[in-house]
Each structure stands twice: as C-alpha cells, then as structure tokens.
Design a protein around this motif. Structure first.
Motif, PDB file in Angstrom:
ATOM      1  N   VAL A   1      25.633  41.852  31.004  1.00 34.21           N
ATOM      2  CA  VAL A   1      27.164  41.711  30.827  1.00 34.21           C
ATOM      3  C   VAL A   1      27.783  43.334  30.549  1.00 34.21           C
ATOM      4  O   VAL A   1      27.094  43.895  29.659  1.00 34.21           O
ATOM      5  N   GLN A   2      28.565  43.783  31.440  1.00 35.07           N
ATOM      6  CA  GLN A   2      29.376  45.010  31.000  1.00 35.07           C
ATOM      7  C   GLN A   2      30.695  44.747  31.202  1.00 35.07           C
ATOM      8  O   GLN A   2      31.391  44.269  32.018  1.00 35.07           O
ATOM      9  N   LEU A   3      31.491  45.375  30.376  1.00 41.95           N
ATOM     10  CA  LEU A   3      33.028  45.590  30.302  1.00 41.95           C
ATOM     11  C   LEU A   3      33.564  46.735  30.415  1.00 41.95           C
ATOM     12  O   LEU A   3      33.023  47.697  29.909  1.00 41.95           O
ATOM     13  N   GLN A   4      34.547  46.984  31.261  1.00 44.91           N
ATOM     14  CA  GLN A   4      35.183  48.246  31.511  1.00 44.91           C
ATOM     15  C   GLN A   4      36.701  48.129  31.329  1.00 44.91           C
ATOM     16  O   GLN A   4      37.372  47.325  32.080  1.00 44.91           O
ATOM     17  N   ALA A   5      37.086  48.861  30.335  1.00 45.85           N
ATOM     18  CA  ALA A   5      38.565  48.603  30.076  1.00 45.85           C
ATOM     19  C   ALA A   5      39.180  50.073  30.828  1.00 45.85           C
ATOM     20  O   ALA A   5      38.703  51.127  30.795  1.00 45.85           O
ATOM     21  N   PHE A   6      40.394  49.924  31.097  1.00 43.25           N
ATOM     22  CA  PHE A   6      41.195  51.035  32.049  1.00 43.25           C
ATOM     23  C   PHE A   6      42.530  50.266  31.823  1.00 43.25           C
ATOM     24  O   PHE A   6      43.133  49.323  31.456  1.00 43.25           O
ATOM     25  N   GLY A   7      43.527  51.644  32.256  1.00 39.74           N
ATOM     26  CA  GLY A   7      44.852  51.244  32.276  1.00 39.74           C
ATOM     27  C   GLY A   7      45.773  51.947  31.232  1.00 39.74           C
ATOM     28  O   GLY A   7      46.981  51.958  31.124  1.00 39.74           O
ATOM     29  N   GLY A   8      45.125  52.660  30.235  1.00 43.63           N
ATOM     30  CA  GLY A   8      45.706  53.372  29.175  1.00 43.63           C
ATOM     31  C   GLY A   8      46.745  54.579  29.842  1.00 43.63           C
ATOM     32  O   GLY A   8      46.361  54.938  31.136  1.00 43.63           O
ATOM     33  N   GLY A   9      47.341  55.344  29.113  1.00 48.45           N
ATOM     34  CA  GLY A   9      47.971  56.329  29.413  1.00 48.45           C
ATOM     35  C   GLY A   9      48.921  56.802  28.465  1.00 48.45           C
ATOM     36  O   GLY A   9      49.195  56.155  27.266  1.00 48.45           O
ATOM     37  N   LEU A  10      50.106  57.470  29.043  1.00 50.26           N
ATOM     38  CA  LEU A  10      51.083  57.989  28.124  1.00 50.26           C
ATOM     39  C   LEU A  10      52.375  57.245  28.481  1.00 50.26           C
ATOM     40  O   LEU A  10      52.870  57.223  29.644  1.00 50.26           O
ATOM     41  N   VAL A  11      52.956  56.788  27.419  1.00 46.28           N
ATOM     42  CA  VAL A  11      54.323  56.055  27.555  1.00 46.28           C
ATOM     43  C   VAL A  11      55.254  56.439  26.427  1.00 46.28           C
ATOM     44  O   VAL A  11      55.072  56.743  25.450  1.00 46.28           O
ATOM     45  N   GLN A  12      56.547  56.281  26.852  1.00 44.49           N
ATOM     46  CA  GLN A  12      57.439  56.671  25.808  1.00 44.49           C
ATOM     47  C   GLN A  12      57.781  55.342  25.123  1.00 44.49           C
ATOM     48  O   GLN A  12      57.339  54.137  25.366  1.00 44.49           O
ATOM     49  N   VAL A  13      58.282  55.608  23.792  1.00 40.19           N
ATOM     50  CA  VAL A  13      58.736  54.463  23.009  1.00 40.19           C
ATOM     51  C   VAL A  13      59.679  53.416  23.464  1.00 40.19           C
ATOM     52  O   VAL A  13      60.446  53.730  24.297  1.00 40.19           O
ATOM     53  N   GLY A  14      59.326  52.304  23.533  1.00 37.90           N
ATOM     54  CA  GLY A  14      60.088  51.157  24.214  1.00 37.90           C
ATOM     55  C   GLY A  14      59.427  50.785  25.418  1.00 37.90           C
ATOM     56  O   GLY A  14      59.920  49.950  26.267  1.00 37.90           O
ATOM     57  N   GLY A  15      58.540  51.527  26.068  1.00 39.59           N
ATOM     58  CA  GLY A  15      58.011  51.496  27.329  1.00 39.59           C
ATOM     59  C   GLY A  15      57.055  50.093  27.193  1.00 39.59           C
ATOM     60  O   GLY A  15      56.424  49.610  26.326  1.00 39.59           O
ATOM     61  N   SER A  16      56.148  50.110  28.271  1.00 40.52           N
ATOM     62  CA  SER A  16      55.243  48.906  28.619  1.00 40.52           C
ATOM     63  C   SER A  16      54.090  49.486  29.255  1.00 40.52           C
ATOM     64  O   SER A  16      54.275  50.588  30.052  1.00 40.52           O
ATOM     65  N   LEU A  17      52.741  48.831  29.071  1.00 39.58           N
ATOM     66  CA  LEU A  17      51.653  49.272  29.758  1.00 39.58           C
ATOM     67  C   LEU A  17      50.882  48.065  29.872  1.00 39.58           C
ATOM     68  O   LEU A  17      51.143  46.989  29.133  1.00 39.58           O
ATOM     69  N   ARG A  18      49.961  47.911  30.867  1.00 36.20           N
ATOM     70  CA  ARG A  18      49.138  46.841  31.013  1.00 36.20           C
ATOM     71  C   ARG A  18      47.609  47.346  30.899  1.00 36.20           C
ATOM     72  O   ARG A  18      47.378  48.081  31.784  1.00 36.20           O
ATOM     73  N   LEU A  19      46.927  46.822  29.984  1.00 38.38           N
ATOM     74  CA  LEU A  19      45.586  47.366  29.867  1.00 38.38           C
ATOM     75  C   LEU A  19      44.720  46.092  30.817  1.00 38.38           C
ATOM     76  O   LEU A  19      45.003  45.046  30.564  1.00 38.38           O
ATOM     77  N   SER A  20      43.683  46.516  31.364  1.00 41.43           N
ATOM     78  CA  SER A  20      42.779  45.519  31.894  1.00 41.43           C
ATOM     79  C   SER A  20      41.393  45.978  31.519  1.00 41.43           C
ATOM     80  O   SER A  20      40.998  46.950  31.257  1.00 41.43           O
ATOM     81  N   CYS A  21      40.592  44.947  31.351  1.00 45.03           N
ATOM     82  CA  CYS A  21      39.250  44.976  31.207  1.00 45.03           C
ATOM     83  C   CYS A  21      38.420  44.013  32.288  1.00 45.03           C
ATOM     84  O   CYS A  21      38.524  43.022  32.216  1.00 45.03           O
ATOM     85  N   ALA A  22      37.520  44.727  32.846  1.00 45.66           N
ATOM     86  CA  ALA A  22      36.954  44.289  34.075  1.00 45.66           C
ATOM     87  C   ALA A  22      35.482  43.902  33.692  1.00 45.66           C
ATOM     88  O   ALA A  22      34.761  44.530  32.854  1.00 45.66           O
ATOM     89  N   ALA A  23      35.175  42.607  33.762  1.00 51.78           N
ATOM     90  CA  ALA A  23      34.029  42.105  33.221  1.00 51.78           C
ATOM     91  C   ALA A  23      33.068  41.949  34.415  1.00 51.78           C
ATOM     92  O   ALA A  23      33.233  41.469  35.276  1.00 51.78           O
ATOM     93  N   SER A  24      31.668  42.161  34.415  1.00 57.06           N
ATOM     94  CA  SER A  24      30.497  42.053  35.252  1.00 57.06           C
ATOM     95  C   SER A  24      29.390  41.211  34.313  1.00 57.06           C
ATOM     96  O   SER A  24      29.261  41.223  33.487  1.00 57.06           O
ATOM     97  N   GLY A  25      28.999  40.040  35.174  1.00 58.33           N
ATOM     98  CA  GLY A  25      27.983  39.122  34.595  1.00 58.33           C
ATOM     99  C   GLY A  25      28.665  37.918  34.333  1.00 58.33           C
ATOM    100  O   GLY A  25      29.822  37.841  34.491  1.00 58.33           O
ATOM    101  N   PRO A  26      28.022  37.011  33.730  1.00 65.66           N
ATOM    102  CA  PRO A  26      28.732  35.680  33.674  1.00 65.66           C
ATOM    103  C   PRO A  26      29.572  35.520  32.168  1.00 65.66           C
ATOM    104  O   PRO A  26      29.334  34.762  31.525  1.00 65.66           O
ATOM    105  N   ILE A  27      30.654  36.402  32.314  1.00 65.55           N
ATOM    106  CA  ILE A  27      31.589  36.311  31.221  1.00 65.55           C
ATOM    107  C   ILE A  27      32.647  34.877  31.248  1.00 65.55           C
ATOM    108  O   ILE A  27      32.458  34.109  30.360  1.00 65.55           O
ATOM    109  N   PHE A  28      33.370  34.897  32.404  1.00 64.05           N
ATOM    110  CA  PHE A  28      34.137  33.801  32.384  1.00 64.05           C
ATOM    111  C   PHE A  28      33.473  32.483  32.453  1.00 64.05           C
ATOM    112  O   PHE A  28      33.975  31.283  32.161  1.00 64.05           O
TER     113      PHE A  28
END
Length: 123
Positions: free
Chosen positions: A1-28
């Motif tokens: 099982v491997q997990l890979q998180a991505f989607g971070g970055g620089l954002v201003q106060v009040g802004g939005s971001l969506r992080l993702s975590c992609a899983a390989s292997g029998p996670i779900f």
C-alpha cells in the motif's frame, strides 16, 4: 500500500485548496480509515480529519466548517477540500490510512503514510 499526497501550494488568506491523496493497493476495497494530519513549522504533527470506510467523518475543531474530507472510490483517491484558509493552516499536510481505529487522532494507529504536501497561507 502506498499513499501519495499532492495539491499543496501558496494561497492567500480566505482562499481555497484541494489536497488529494492517491492510494495504490487495497485501500478502499479493504475498508481502510483515511486520515489527514498536518505539521506546522516548529510544532508537532496534529490530526486534521478522518473518513471512515462507511462514509463517516470527523474533524479537529479548528477546521470544522471549513474543511471537508471525501473520497472517490473509482479513483482510489481521498480529498481534503480546504476553504476560508487562515495563516495558521500553514503546514505540511500528510494523508494516512488505518485498518482499524480506536482514536482517529492518534498517529500511531495509522498503518500507512504518504509524503507531505506543503500548504502556505499568506496574509
């Protein structure tokens, strides 16, 4: 099982971001609990949110009403939608998976961890 998180970055106060975590292997298919943690500069890593295999969710108080954890089984991906971001949300965010959970905020109960993704909220 491997997990890979991505989607971070620089954002201003009040802004939005969506992080993702992609899983390989029998996670779900294996009924894993999925969690997000974060570690701010100079601080210990802390619990942010958890998604149970049955669809329930939980959040730390500081992000309730602003963050939403969800998943897409077809993509083996867990998301953390972060809205109304504040400077104190600045941290490296980690996703994690646990086969069993008694206390979702305990890091030692998670079996697998992804690498972190940095979120910086600028004022």
């Amino acid at each position: 099982v491997q997990l890979q998180a991505f989607g971070g970055g620089l954002v201003q106060v009040g802004g939005s971001l969506r992080l993702s975590c992609a899983a390989s292997g029998p996670i779900f298919g294996g009924r894993y609990y999925m969690g997000w943690f974060r570690q701010a500069p100079g601080k210990e890593r802390e619990f942010v949110a958890v998604l149970t295999w049955s669809g329930g969710s939980g959040y730390t108080d500081s992000v309730k009403g602003r963050f939403t954890i969800s998943r897409d089984n077809s993509k083996n991906t867990v998301y953390l939608q972060m809205n109304s971001l504040k400077p104190e949300d600045t941290a490296v965010y980690y996703c994690a998976a646990a086969r069993r959970l008694a206390d979702s905020s305990r890091q030692d109960e998670y079996d697998y961890w992804g690498q972190g993704t940095l979120v910086t909220v600028s004022s």
